[in-house]
Design a protein around this motif. Structure first.
Motif, PDB file in Angstrom:
ATOM      1  N   UNK A 114       4.772   7.292   7.530  1.00 18.48           N
ATOM      2  CA  UNK A 114       4.075   8.466   6.787  1.00 18.48           C
ATOM      3  C   UNK A 114       2.426   8.309   5.963  1.00 18.48           C
ATOM      4  N   UNK A 115       1.757   6.943   5.863  1.00 15.93           N
ATOM      5  CA  UNK A 115      -0.063   6.976   5.677  1.00 15.93           C
ATOM      6  C   UNK A 115       0.113   7.540   7.817  1.00 15.93           C
ATOM      7  N   UNK A 116       0.490   7.354   9.211  1.00  9.81           N
ATOM      8  CA  UNK A 116       0.009   7.847   9.791  1.00  9.81           C
ATOM      9  C   UNK A 116      -0.333   9.689   9.754  1.00  9.81           C
ATOM     10  N   UNK A 117       0.713  10.594   8.716  1.00  7.04           N
ATOM     11  CA  UNK A 117       1.157  11.798   8.543  1.00  7.04           C
ATOM     12  C   UNK A 117      -0.177  11.521   7.865  1.00  7.04           C
ATOM     13  N   UNK A 118      -0.414  11.411   7.026  1.00  6.87           N
ATOM     14  CA  UNK A 118      -1.180  11.102   5.773  1.00  6.87           C
ATOM     15  C   UNK A 118      -2.940  11.511   6.586  1.00  6.87           C
ATOM     16  N   UNK A 119      -3.044  10.495   7.179  1.00  7.01           N
ATOM     17  CA  UNK A 119      -4.245  10.130   8.129  1.00  7.01           C
ATOM     18  C   UNK A 119      -4.741  11.123   8.588  1.00  7.01           C
ATOM     19  N   UNK A 120      -3.612  12.000   9.483  1.00  8.60           N
ATOM     20  CA  UNK A 120      -3.779  13.184   9.681  1.00  8.60           C
ATOM     21  C   UNK A 120      -3.796  13.930   9.616  1.00  8.60           C
ATOM     22  N   UNK A 121      -4.273  14.483   8.118  1.00 14.88           N
ATOM     23  CA  UNK A 121      -3.602  15.572   7.263  1.00 14.88           C
ATOM     24  C   UNK A 121      -2.753  16.393   7.241  1.00 14.88           C
ATOM     25  N   UNK A 122      -1.612  15.565   7.705  1.00 13.04           N
ATOM     26  CA  UNK A 122      -0.062  15.958   7.334  1.00 13.04           C
ATOM     27  C   UNK A 122       0.548  15.977   6.192  1.00 13.04           C
ATOM     28  N   UNK A 123       1.424  16.825   5.711  1.00 12.44           N
ATOM     29  CA  UNK A 123       2.200  16.026   4.999  1.00 12.44           C
ATOM     30  C   UNK A 123       3.072  15.104   5.203  1.00 12.44           C
ATOM     31  N   UNK A 124       3.301  14.059   4.324  1.00 10.20           N
ATOM     32  CA  UNK A 124       3.995  12.558   4.811  1.00 10.20           C
ATOM     33  C   UNK A 124       5.201  12.857   3.894  1.00 10.20           C
ATOM     34  N   UNK A 125       5.381  14.107   2.986  1.00 14.77           N
ATOM     35  CA  UNK A 125       7.030  14.324   1.946  1.00 14.77           C
ATOM     36  C   UNK A 125       8.106  14.056   2.660  1.00 14.77           C
ATOM     37  N   UNK A 126       7.907  14.774   3.939  1.00 13.15           N
ATOM     38  CA  UNK A 126       9.824  14.663   4.723  1.00 13.15           C
ATOM     39  C   UNK A 126       9.639  13.232   5.368  1.00 13.15           C
ATOM     40  N   UNK A 127       9.061  12.177   5.353  1.00 15.07           N
ATOM     41  CA  UNK A 127       9.230  10.725   4.997  1.00 15.07           C
ATOM     42  C   UNK A 127       8.977  10.235   4.056  1.00 15.07           C
ATOM     43  N   UNK A 128      10.343  10.501   3.142  1.00 14.79           N
ATOM     44  CA  UNK A 128       9.763  10.419   1.810  1.00 14.79           C
ATOM     45  C   UNK A 128      10.466   8.457   1.221  1.00 14.79           C
ATOM     46  N   UNK A 129      10.950   7.967   2.132  1.00  9.44           N
ATOM     47  CA  UNK A 129      11.250   7.053   1.522  1.00  9.44           C
ATOM     48  C   UNK A 129      10.555   5.860   2.176  1.00  9.44           C
ATOM     49  N   UNK A 130       9.532   6.198   2.633  1.00  2.00           N
ATOM     50  CA  UNK A 130       8.490   4.856   2.998  1.00  2.00           C
ATOM     51  C   UNK A 130       7.230   5.668   1.460  1.00  2.00           C
ATOM     52  N   UNK A 131       6.144   4.977   1.525  1.00 10.62           N
ATOM     53  CA  UNK A 131       5.057   5.324   1.119  1.00 10.62           C
ATOM     54  C   UNK A 131       3.614   5.452   1.566  1.00 10.62           C
ATOM     55  N   UNK A 132       2.216   6.506   2.033  1.00  9.54           N
ATOM     56  CA  UNK A 132       1.757   6.905   2.308  1.00  9.54           C
ATOM     57  C   UNK A 132       0.750   5.095   1.074  1.00  9.54           C
ATOM     58  N   UNK A 133       0.361   3.841   2.341  1.00  7.69           N
ATOM     59  CA  UNK A 133      -0.879   3.017   1.949  1.00  7.69           C
ATOM     60  C   UNK A 133      -1.444   3.499   0.741  1.00  7.69           C
ATOM     61  N   UNK A 134      -1.984   2.430  -0.518  1.00  8.46           N
ATOM     62  CA  UNK A 134      -2.402   2.680  -1.019  1.00  8.46           C
ATOM     63  C   UNK A 134      -1.982   3.543  -2.064  1.00  8.46           C
ATOM     64  N   UNK A 135      -0.886   4.094  -2.464  1.00 11.50           N
ATOM     65  CA  UNK A 135      -0.004   4.815  -3.497  1.00 11.50           C
ATOM     66  C   UNK A 135       1.124   4.691  -3.913  1.00 11.50           C
ATOM     67  N   UNK A 136       1.904   3.460  -3.362  1.00 11.78           N
ATOM     68  CA  UNK A 136       2.954   2.853  -4.316  1.00 11.78           C
ATOM     69  C   UNK A 136       2.258   1.793  -5.485  1.00 11.78           C
TER      70      UNK A 136
END
Length: 429
Positions: A321-343
């Motif tokens: 999910x952190x990769x997706x967020x870094x690319x500017x894409x939605x990270x929600x589909x991989x919701x079991x992890x957390x974007x680094x910085x948001x947990x």
């Protein structure tokens, strides 16, 4: 008031477009140069100095199969009905395929956004010969089981060129088998054995890399002095493997740099798990859920990424999910992890070992600097990792409020396993 949480990956310029994942099999965190001061990983160290390093990163398991599911799918494997059972249940199949092969993965999500996706793996556990959900979404797959680092590096460079030639943004995942045992690096990378060998008349040739596994079987009969010598020899060969791998990392990045392939690429580094060298009277991995096996390398690098260290707790499920967020894409589909910085800083991190015939079934929780381990024989262990990071001093007392709080979180996970696979469980709660 307090600042709201924000993603830890911050870019001074444009966001990256392409993704290169470099995963390393069986790399102990404390053998990486930036953590140890050793000369093992000069290339990796240079990348880490310019990247964002996850300083408290853990794998969800202690062997390749489930660890790679967490890292590449962003999900907890047990939720996918992934149950390694071993030959103990009579099936003869060590890895039961997941029933969730149609769930989103990093590769499938990027593919849906027009990415060309490829993977080169040196471990058949992480390949298309195994559980489908490992490689779901990868368009190009090359598995070279036990291929040493130079072979895998060249295969990865060929695939990167093929992906780039499509004209699409690309995701490439390279999974190196080095430094997985039996530790057979070229002699020039083993730099700290000769002097030690001269000091002792040791009865076993632990410098013979073809015989390195037999050292483990000798262990119960070693004296304390012999244990020390054996461990130092094993570490010496293992560090040689790491140096050997790092030399190929230099080849990989020098070539990609010359192609301009790193100009707009996010690089992800992680180790699937670590390795034990007798710290808990165990060797190799898939044995325990302590730091030698589970506290591992995790880091990001990109040309315009602001470097630094993220000290909050992170886990393998956070990488995708952190990769997706870094690319500017939605990270929600991989919701079991957390974007680094948001947990939250007090998050709970779970891990498990469930490979009958290979390791004792167990689960663990780490939270607020404490660890509680539950084994399927009913035993529980409690450690204060802040003062005892090696988890040597078991402080377990059932009525300790800290134990009760962790058990309240871990118990539902344990019960879910027991309900689903009660025929594999040695004892009910």
């Amino acid at each position: 008031g307090t600042e709201p949480p924000a993603p830890a990956l911050v870019f001074a310029g444009e966001r990256p477009v392409n993704v290169l994942i470099v995963s390393v099999d069986t790399l102990r965190r404390d053998q990486v140069g930036v953590y140890s001061g050793l000369d093992t990983t000069p290339t990796l160290d240079l990348m880490l100095e310019g990247g964002l390093v996850l300083d408290d990163h853990r794998s969800c398991a202690n062997w390749t199969g489930p660890s790679m599911i967490c890292a590449t799918n962003g999900r907890w494997p047990l939720a996918d009905d992934y149950w390694p059972t071993g030959v103990w249940d009579g099936t003869g199949d060590r890895r039961v395929p997941s029933t969730a092969a149609d769930q989103p993965t990093l590769a499938s999500l990027l593919g849906a956004h027009g990415y060309a996706t490829g993977v080169v793996s040196g471990n058949s556990v992480f390949s298309d010969t195994n559980t489908p959900s490992y490689l779901a979404g990868f368009e190009f797959v090359e598995a070279q089981d036990w291929a040493q680092a130079p072979i895998l590096t060249q295969a990865g460079l060929r695939m990167q060129q093929e992906l780039a030639d499509t004209g699409q943004p690309w995701l490439l995942h390279l999974h190196y088998i080095d430094p997985h045992g039996p530790y057979g690096p070229p002699a020039e990378y083993v730099t700290d054995l000769d002097e030690l060998a001269k000091l002792y008349d040791f009865p076993y040739d632990v410098t013979n890399t073809d015989d390195v596994y037999s050292v483990f079987s000798y262990w119960p009969w070693f004296s304390e002095e012999e244990e020390l010598i054996a461990r130092e020899h094993l570490f010496g060969i293992y560090r040689g493997e790491i140096r050997y791998w790092d030399s190929q990392l230099e080849v990989l990045f020098a070539t990609l740099q010359s192609r301009g392939a790193l100009d707009d690429t996010l690089v992800v580094f992680f180790a699937d798990h670590g390795e034990q060298f007798g710290e808990h009277d165990q060797f190799q991995h898939g044995k325990d859920l302590f730091s030698e096996e589970n506290r591992v390398l995790g880091a990001f690098w990109a040309r315009d990424l602001l470097p630094g260290t993220w000290s909050g707790p992170t886990q393998h499920q956070d990488l995708a999910p952190t990769v997706l967020e870094a690319l500017g894409l939605p990270a929600e589909p991989l919701h079991e992890g957390s974007v680094v910085g948001l947990a939250p800083a007090d998050r709970s991190m779970f891990s498990f070992c469930y490979l009958i015939g290979y390791c004792d079934p167990m689960m663990a929780i780490v939270k607020d600097g404490y660890q509680l381990v539950y084994r399927w024989d009913g035993k529980r262990f409690f450690y204060d990792l802040a003062v005892d990071p090696g988890a040597i001093d078991d402080l377990y007392e059932a009525e300790d409020p800290r134990v009760e709080a962790l058990w309240a979180e871990l118990r539902p996970q344990v019960e879910a396993v027991q309900e689903r696979w009660s025929h594999l469980v040695a004892r009910e709660l």
